[in-house]
Design an enzyme around this catalytic site. Structure first.
Site, PDB file in Angstrom:
ATOM      1  N   LYS A 128       0.821  -1.212   0.000  1.00 39.85           N
ATOM      2  CA  LYS A 128       0.000   0.000   0.000  1.00 39.85           C
ATOM      3  C   LYS A 128       0.852   1.258   0.000  1.00 39.85           C
ATOM      4  O   LYS A 128       0.670   2.150  -0.849  1.00 39.85           O
ATOM      5  CB  LYS A 128      -0.937   0.021   1.211  1.00 39.85           C
ATOM      6  N   ASP A 146      -6.443   1.417   1.018  1.00 38.42           N
ATOM      7  CA  ASP A 146      -6.535   1.668   2.451  1.00 38.42           C
ATOM      8  C   ASP A 146      -7.935   1.288   2.929  1.00 38.42           C
ATOM      9  O   ASP A 146      -8.727   0.713   2.180  1.00 38.42           O
ATOM     10  CB  ASP A 146      -6.195   3.124   2.766  1.00 38.42           C
TER      11      ASP A 146
END
Length: 204
Positions: A128, A146
């Site tokens: 991420k 997220d």
């Protein structure tokens, strides 16, 4: 629901303006790339607001503070993982001066390879936040997944998708890439629309 947001001219203009800022970062000097790297290290497992506050608390002295001083400074900023992130930042400082020179040629050739290079060589960044860093320095072909993005995916019926491993991340990324193609926007910018939908703001 997302299509309406993408069609919103004011919001689209804000997203495109943000994209131009990221493109400017791509052409910027080493200090800009390094700042974005530290921000992404701090954002991992923390909110953007908390990370941004911590960044501003340490950035002016980031090269003069030792690891212990860095930890104390992060703690004073109200940041939770002050010991671990101080260690990561201390290690990241060793990259300064070669960060852009190392990563940009790889990313210009393959953003996926650049992401893997970052994961392998920079402590504190997973899929991420490596994607987040690359997006913030002007590369838009990777998804930033997220909790806001996961919530959105589950809203549209992805069977309560959770990111437990790389396979889960790549699955979610493939779904987001399909959505972005359908909407006619780059997947690296899609999270800005989703973030706005969930929070009514763009700060990332």
């Amino acid at each position: 629901m997302l299509r309406e947001l993408v069609k919103n001219k004011k919001l689209r203009a804000r997203v495109l303006e943000r994209a131009e800022e990221f493109k400017l970062n791509n052409r910027a000097e080493e200090n800009v790339w390094f700042r974005e790297l530290i921000l992404c290290i701090l954002t991992s497992n923390s909110s953007f607001i908390s990370a941004y506050k911590a960044l501003n608390y340490i950035m002016d002295e980031i090269f003069s503070l030792n690891e212990d001083q860095m930890s104390k400074r992060l703690r004073l900023a109200g940041y939770r993982f002050y010991n671990l992130k101080a260690k990561y930042i201390a290690n990241a400082r060793k990259l300064y001066g070669n960060l852009k020179a190392k990563i940009k040629p790889i990313a210009d050739y393959s953003q996926e390879e650049a992401r893997q290079y970052i994961i392998n060589n920079i402590d504190g960044l997973g899929l991420k936040e490596s994607s987040h860093f690359l997006r913030n320095v002007g590369y838009f072909d990777l998804a930033i997944i997220d909790r806001h993005v996961l919530h959105f995916l589950n809203e549209i019926g992805t069977s309560n998708l959770k990111i437990k491993n790389k396979k889960d991340y790549y699955l979610a990324e493939s779904i987001l890439k399909s959505i972005s193609i359908n909407l006619g926007i780059q997947v690296g910018l899609l999270d800005l629309y989703i973030f706005f939908k969930q929070t009514n703001t763009i700060v990332k």
